[in-house]
Enzyme design. Structure first.
Site, mmCIF file in Angstrom:
data_model
loop_
_atom_site.group_PDB
_atom_site.id
_atom_site.type_symbol
_atom_site.label_atom_id
_atom_site.label_comp_id
_atom_site.label_asym_id
_atom_site.label_seq_id
_atom_site.Cartn_x
_atom_site.Cartn_y
_atom_site.Cartn_z
ATOM 1 N N THR A 73 0.462 4.146 -12.255
ATOM 2 C CA THR A 73 -0.235 4.730 -11.113
ATOM 3 C C THR A 73 0.692 5.279 -10.044
ATOM 4 O O THR A 73 0.588 6.448 -9.658
ATOM 5 C CB THR A 73 -1.186 3.678 -10.504
ATOM 6 O OG1 THR A 73 -2.183 3.350 -11.476
ATOM 7 C CG2 THR A 73 -1.848 4.201 -9.244
ATOM 8 N N GLU A 142 1.220 5.957 3.204
ATOM 9 C CA GLU A 142 1.350 4.988 4.294
ATOM 10 C C GLU A 142 2.785 4.873 4.794
ATOM 11 O O GLU A 142 3.064 4.089 5.703
ATOM 12 C CB GLU A 142 0.840 3.623 3.829
ATOM 13 C CG GLU A 142 -0.633 3.640 3.439
ATOM 14 C CD GLU A 142 -1.124 2.295 2.921
ATOM 15 O OE1 GLU A 142 -0.604 1.269 3.382
ATOM 16 O OE2 GLU A 142 -2.026 2.281 2.060
ATOM 17 N N HIS A 196 -9.319 -2.097 -16.520
ATOM 18 C CA HIS A 196 -8.312 -3.147 -16.669
ATOM 19 C C HIS A 196 -8.977 -4.508 -16.896
ATOM 20 O O HIS A 196 -8.494 -5.324 -17.679
ATOM 21 C CB HIS A 196 -7.434 -3.223 -15.421
ATOM 22 C CG HIS A 196 -6.310 -2.233 -15.405
ATOM 23 N ND1 HIS A 196 -5.462 -2.038 -16.464
ATOM 24 C CD2 HIS A 196 -5.883 -1.397 -14.432
ATOM 25 C CE1 HIS A 196 -4.566 -1.118 -16.149
ATOM 26 N NE2 HIS A 196 -4.806 -0.700 -14.924
ATOM 27 N N ASP A 239 -4.315 10.420 -12.861
ATOM 28 C CA ASP A 239 -2.876 10.218 -12.987
ATOM 29 C C ASP A 239 -2.454 9.956 -14.432
ATOM 30 O O ASP A 239 -1.328 10.250 -14.816
ATOM 31 C CB ASP A 239 -2.426 9.056 -12.094
ATOM 32 C CG ASP A 239 -3.289 7.802 -12.273
ATOM 33 O OD1 ASP A 239 -4.356 7.873 -12.918
ATOM 34 O OD2 ASP A 239 -2.906 6.746 -11.739
ATOM 35 N N HIS A 240 -3.339 9.432 -15.227
ATOM 36 C CA HIS A 240 -3.074 9.075 -16.623
ATOM 37 C C HIS A 240 -4.401 8.688 -17.257
ATOM 38 O O HIS A 240 -5.432 8.613 -16.574
ATOM 39 C CB HIS A 240 -2.087 7.908 -16.726
ATOM 40 C CG HIS A 240 -2.446 6.741 -15.843
ATOM 41 N ND1 HIS A 240 -3.570 5.967 -16.060
ATOM 42 C CD2 HIS A 240 -1.861 6.243 -14.727
ATOM 43 C CE1 HIS A 240 -3.655 5.039 -15.120
ATOM 44 N NE2 HIS A 240 -2.632 5.185 -14.291
#
Length: 407
Positions: A73, A142, A196, A239-240
């Site tokens: 990620t 951030e 997950h 992202d994947h």
């Protein structure tokens, strides 16, 4: 001239001066970049996310996007907004070690330290050239990077629901012109978390897709209600991809070499470690090469197509598991019976990422061949009309989807 005419002329001159001093109205054109973490490339067009499918029909989608290595990620989200490979921008894993900075943990305070983050993210590129950016939870946003932080940003909080995140994005687009962002990023991790936990096709993962699709519908409706449908380029990507891994499909590195001979940095779909001083030959003789369901290399000898292995934050030895497997240590906690995972080789079809885009800059009904995710950054710079920072990407693969492909 009669006095009343002089007074009228004075008011006219004052009005003209006042109008001349007002700033030009800011362009309402904006770019909205949405990431659905872990979304497989075959979801757009499958009917599982009707709002996402509608965006694809209105504009373009890619067959898939090739993620960067490692297919994790933080490395890939930062590649998307810098156009740099992880080996170049320095976020080489979700968790890593730097010789000078110590330990980086993606969900820890270390992620807020700008010294970890190389390159120049698109929000810094834009703001250096006079624009305004807003980020909703995007990895890296951030931290103060390259002397810039997004004008509007929020610290990550996974408890904030999709609906509230979308409302915040729309609120930023409602700001007065002097404060309104031209780039807004939105990060959505709900599918990744669910996959997950329970598997990529589990009921929990499918509910997450439905929630995310409702958020996209809310976003499109909100743009239209504000008259921004023809002023915002909306890009939805991932992202994947994702793949299922069974708990029993694991290989242990300490079956090959004693556990006390290595210093492991991380394990799973890829494992990185260094031999303990004085035990280099022993470790290399035991682990380098092909094994049952995984392979190990010295960091400088990884496959060339992965563009990975020179950064000092990469451990001396990297092992890559085959599809559906993991590399682990016997004393580490046991894994779930079935769970979705990523981190496999970037050429693994399961790791292919999604890309959908629509808006005034995109031609309707087009489909792009696969391209590398480093190419997203030059696309963003092009849509924003700004000069890109040095990057590894290329706009050429995406030009066929642009209305003005000559630019």
């Amino acid at each position: 001239m009669p006095p009343r005419h002089l007074v009228a002329l004075l008011f006219l001159l004052l009005a003209m001066v006042g109008c001349a001093s007002l700033p030009e109205p800011a362009s309402r054109h904006a770019v909205l970049l949405v990431s659905i973490d872990g979304l497989p490339a075959d979801v757009p067009g499958s009917g599982r996310m009707p709002a996402l499918d509608a965006i694809a029909r209105e504009g373009t989608r890619a067959e898939w996007v090739n993620p960067s290595y490692p297919t994790l990620t933080f490395p890939n989200h930062y590649t998307l907004v810098t156009g740099l490979r992880p080996d170049h921008h320095g976020i080489v894993h979700n968790n890593m070690r730097d010789p000078a900075l110590g330990r980086f943990v993606s969900k820890d305070a270390s992620a807020h330290d700008g010294r970890w983050w190389g390159g120049e993210p698109i929000w810094a590129t834009l703001q250096r050239q006079g624009g305004i950016a807003a980020t909703m939870f995007w990895p890296g946003s951030e931290a103060d990077i390259a002397g810039e932080r997004p004008r509007h940003w929020q610290r990550f909080n996974g408890a904030v629901p999709v609906q509230a995140r979308v409302q915040q994005v729309l609120a930023w687009l409602d700001l007065p012109p002097a404060r309104r962002p031209r780039l807004v990023t939105l990060y959505l991790e709900q599918y990744d978390v669910a996959a997950h936990a329970a598997g990529m096709d589990s009921d929990r993962a499918m509910r997450a897709l439905a929630t995310l699709d409702a958020g996209l519908a809310q976003l499109r409706d909100g743009l239209r209600a504000r008259g921004l449908g023809d002023n915002v380029d909306l890009i939805v990507l991932s992202d994947h991809g994702m793949a299922d891994v069974r708990g029993e499909d694991v290989r242990y590195i300490d079956d090959l070499v004693p556990a006390d001979a290595i210093l492991p940095e991380y394990g799973g779909q890829l494992m990185g470690f260094a031999p303990r001083p004085g035990r280099e030959r022993e470790v290399e003789a035991a682990v380098l090469g092909r094994h049952d369901h995984f392979q190990c290399w010295r960091k400088g000898e990884l496959p060339a197509g992965w563009h990975y292995g020179r950064n000092p934050r990469i451990p001396a030895i990297v092992c890559q598991a085959d599809h559906g497997w993991r590399v682990w240590m016997r004393h580490w906690p046991a894994q779930a019976a079935l769970k979705g995972e990523h981190g496999f080789a970037p050429e693994d079809p399961g790791m292919r990422a999604a890309f959908v885009a629509a808006g005034p800059s995109f031609r309707a009904g087009t489909q792009l061949p696969a391209f590398d995710n480093v190419d997203v950054y030059p696309l963003l710079a092009h849509l924003l009309g700004i000069a890109p920072a040095p990057n590894d990407g290329d706009l050429a693969p995406l030009r066929p989807a642009l209305r003005d492909a000559r630019r």
